[in-house]
Enzyme design. Sequence first.
Site, mmCIF file in Angstrom:
data_model
loop_
_atom_site.group_PDB
_atom_site.id
_atom_site.type_symbol
_atom_site.label_atom_id
_atom_site.label_comp_id
_atom_site.label_asym_id
_atom_site.label_seq_id
_atom_site.Cartn_x
_atom_site.Cartn_y
_atom_site.Cartn_z
ATOM 1 N N ARG A 114 0.858 -1.185 0.000
ATOM 2 C CA ARG A 114 0.000 0.000 0.000
ATOM 3 C C ARG A 114 0.894 1.234 0.000
ATOM 4 O O ARG A 114 1.994 1.222 0.575
ATOM 5 C CB ARG A 114 -0.900 0.022 1.244
ATOM 6 C CG ARG A 114 -2.027 -0.988 1.214
ATOM 7 C CD ARG A 114 -3.144 -0.574 0.247
ATOM 8 N NE ARG A 114 -4.269 -1.488 0.271
ATOM 9 C CZ ARG A 114 -4.494 -2.467 -0.620
ATOM 10 N NH1 ARG A 114 -3.651 -2.665 -1.620
ATOM 11 N NH2 ARG A 114 -5.562 -3.230 -0.525
ATOM 12 N N HIS A 155 -1.622 0.823 -9.672
ATOM 13 C CA HIS A 155 -2.242 -0.144 -8.754
ATOM 14 C C HIS A 155 -2.855 -1.317 -9.551
ATOM 15 O O HIS A 155 -4.047 -1.609 -9.439
ATOM 16 C CB HIS A 155 -3.315 0.527 -7.886
ATOM 17 C CG HIS A 155 -3.659 -0.272 -6.651
ATOM 18 N ND1 HIS A 155 -3.981 0.318 -5.447
ATOM 19 C CD2 HIS A 155 -3.736 -1.605 -6.438
ATOM 20 C CE1 HIS A 155 -4.244 -0.629 -4.551
ATOM 21 N NE2 HIS A 155 -4.095 -1.813 -5.137
HETATM 22 P P1 NDP Z 1 -1.446 -11.743 4.286
HETATM 23 O O1 NDP Z 1 -2.324 -11.333 5.410
HETATM 24 O O2 NDP Z 1 -1.408 -13.187 3.907
HETATM 25 O O3 NDP Z 1 0.049 -11.261 4.572
HETATM 26 C C1 NDP Z 1 0.328 -10.070 5.231
HETATM 27 C C2 NDP Z 1 1.772 -10.106 5.682
HETATM 28 O O4 NDP Z 1 2.060 -8.891 6.376
HETATM 29 C C3 NDP Z 1 2.046 -11.266 6.660
HETATM 30 O O5 NDP Z 1 3.279 -11.867 6.343
HETATM 31 C C4 NDP Z 1 2.122 -10.564 7.988
HETATM 32 O O6 NDP Z 1 2.936 -11.208 8.976
HETATM 33 C C5 NDP Z 1 2.756 -9.254 7.571
HETATM 34 N N1 NDP Z 1 2.588 -8.254 8.616
HETATM 35 C C6 NDP Z 1 1.460 -7.646 9.056
HETATM 36 N N2 NDP Z 1 1.741 -6.812 10.077
HETATM 37 C C7 NDP Z 1 3.075 -6.902 10.276
HETATM 38 C C8 NDP Z 1 3.969 -6.306 11.201
HETATM 39 N N3 NDP Z 1 3.540 -5.431 12.136
HETATM 40 N N4 NDP Z 1 5.282 -6.612 11.118
HETATM 41 C C9 NDP Z 1 5.740 -7.495 10.195
HETATM 42 N N5 NDP Z 1 4.927 -8.117 9.287
HETATM 43 C C10 NDP Z 1 3.619 -7.812 9.346
HETATM 44 O O7 NDP Z 1 -1.882 -10.848 3.033
HETATM 45 P P2 NDP Z 1 -1.645 -11.089 1.475
HETATM 46 O O8 NDP Z 1 -0.308 -11.666 1.267
HETATM 47 O O9 NDP Z 1 -2.801 -11.788 0.898
HETATM 48 O O10 NDP Z 1 -1.676 -9.559 0.950
HETATM 49 C C11 NDP Z 1 -0.723 -8.638 1.424
HETATM 50 C C12 NDP Z 1 -1.053 -7.217 1.003
HETATM 51 O O11 NDP Z 1 -0.784 -7.020 -0.376
HETATM 52 C C13 NDP Z 1 -2.526 -6.813 1.139
HETATM 53 O O12 NDP Z 1 -2.820 -6.448 2.469
HETATM 54 C C14 NDP Z 1 -2.619 -5.628 0.190
HETATM 55 O O13 NDP Z 1 -2.351 -4.436 0.878
HETATM 56 C C15 NDP Z 1 -1.520 -5.882 -0.823
HETATM 57 N N6 NDP Z 1 -2.064 -6.164 -2.153
HETATM 58 C C16 NDP Z 1 -1.821 -5.287 -3.180
HETATM 59 C C17 NDP Z 1 -2.270 -5.558 -4.447
HETATM 60 C C18 NDP Z 1 -1.920 -4.684 -5.605
HETATM 61 O O14 NDP Z 1 -2.529 -4.812 -6.670
HETATM 62 N N7 NDP Z 1 -0.943 -3.816 -5.476
HETATM 63 C C19 NDP Z 1 -3.072 -6.751 -4.745
HETATM 64 C C20 NDP Z 1 -3.229 -7.633 -3.613
HETATM 65 C C21 NDP Z 1 -2.757 -7.325 -2.370
HETATM 66 P P3 NDP Z 1 2.533 -12.683 9.489
HETATM 67 O O15 NDP Z 1 2.955 -13.600 8.362
HETATM 68 O O16 NDP Z 1 3.368 -12.880 10.698
HETATM 69 O O17 NDP Z 1 1.062 -12.682 9.735
HETATM 70 C C1 OXD Z 2 -5.872 -5.919 -3.016
HETATM 71 C C2 OXD Z 2 -5.531 -4.937 -4.048
HETATM 72 O O1 OXD Z 2 -5.733 -5.634 -1.810
HETATM 73 O O2 OXD Z 2 -5.895 -5.164 -5.221
HETATM 74 O O3 OXD Z 2 -6.298 -7.040 -3.379
HETATM 75 O O4 OXD Z 2 -4.893 -3.938 -3.753
#
Ligand code: NDP
Ligand code: OXD
Length: 309
Positions: free
Chosen positions: A224, A272
């Site tokens: 993000r 995005h």
């Molecule tokens: P997940 O919930 O599977 O993964 C999130 C990761 O963030 C986990 O590894 C989690 O740690 C880590 N995390 C959260 N808080 C912390 C912290 N305080 N310190 C360290 N690590 C942290 O989500 P997804 O992989 O499915 O998606 C990740 C993100 O990708 C989404 O939230 C979204 O914002 C973004 N996204 C963007 C897209 C785009 O088109 N640009 C499309 C899809 C997603 P832990 O493993 O320990 O839980």
């Molecule tokens: C998502 C994105 O969070 O598209 O899936 O950003």
Amino acid sequence: MSQAILFCSDLDDPVAWHAAVQALRPDLSVIDWKDADDPERFEFALLWKPPPQGLGAFTRLRAIQSLGAGVNQLDLSTLPDLPLARLTDPSLTDTMTDYAVAATYRYFRSFDRYERNSRARRWDYVFAPSKADFPVGVMGTGVIGGNAARTLAALGFPVRGWSRSPRTIPGVESFSGPEGLIPFLEGCRLIVNVLALTEETRDIINRQTLSAMPKGSYVVNIGRGAHVVEEDLVAMLDSGHIAGATLDVVQTEPLPEDHPLNGRDDVLITPHCAGGIDPRTAAAAVIENMERALSGRPLLNAVDRARGY
Ligand code: NDP
Ligand code: OXD
């Protein structure tokens, strides 16, 4: 009246979602919020963002399914206190991983430099590098980041991963927690950020964390925009400490024309678009969650509101 899912997104196509849902459950419809004449009809919502007037009129909703892996765009502080799930789907994981790999190779093989050179009609040989000298760090090794890390490792890059809780991914050196962040960054030539956005991860890519990376490193952000302190990134690019950035997400989308990150040779902005969800593969998970919600069972990929993701 048949069952229906309330739909709201400016980016996704309600017609494609309706077709994908009907292919699995012909009795179930997907109805865009603009056509939702009877708000009392809906018990389940599939939303990228809530409708502009909010969800107040939809008094019978029992659960909300995000149309993205992230949920921060839904603004949890204003969302009704209902069970909420994020979306995970192979099409999303694959497209995000492709983007991470493409952006990594672009810097690893100096395509950014060749793009600039060829526009300037300049012939400038760069010796082909070795992957051993190009360790890649994935920030957030959850569903998407975990797959990106595994894929980059399988391609031969030394890969490091950083997450909130310790994770074991074959071929990936894992770091976790606030104490693991700087040691993680110190060994990365390029980072791919795919963290969830929470109050703990907001502004996490800043002058201090970027300074921990070796001089001449690269930043790829597909998480993000609010993960990055943009003025710090600009300063680190200006100083040459960061050699390039690829940003699929920025604080204000679309990026304002006069923003200092716009129009730079060392910054690639994409709109995005890193991840794409194919309703034909994702519909099953949405239907499963609707059925769970209506029968009072916990949702799959439920969001822990206290944790923020
Ligand atoms: P997940 O919930 O599977 O993964 C999130 C990761 O963030 C986990 O590894 C989690 O740690 C880590 N995390 C959260 N808080 C912390 C912290 N305080 N310190 C360290 N690590 C942290 O989500 P997804 O992989 O499915 O998606 C990740 C993100 O990708 C989404 O939230 C979204 O914002 C973004 N996204 C963007 C897209 C785009 O088109 N640009 C499309 C899809 C997603 P832990 O493993 O320990 O839980
Ligand atoms: C998502 C994105 O969070 O598209 O899936 O950003």
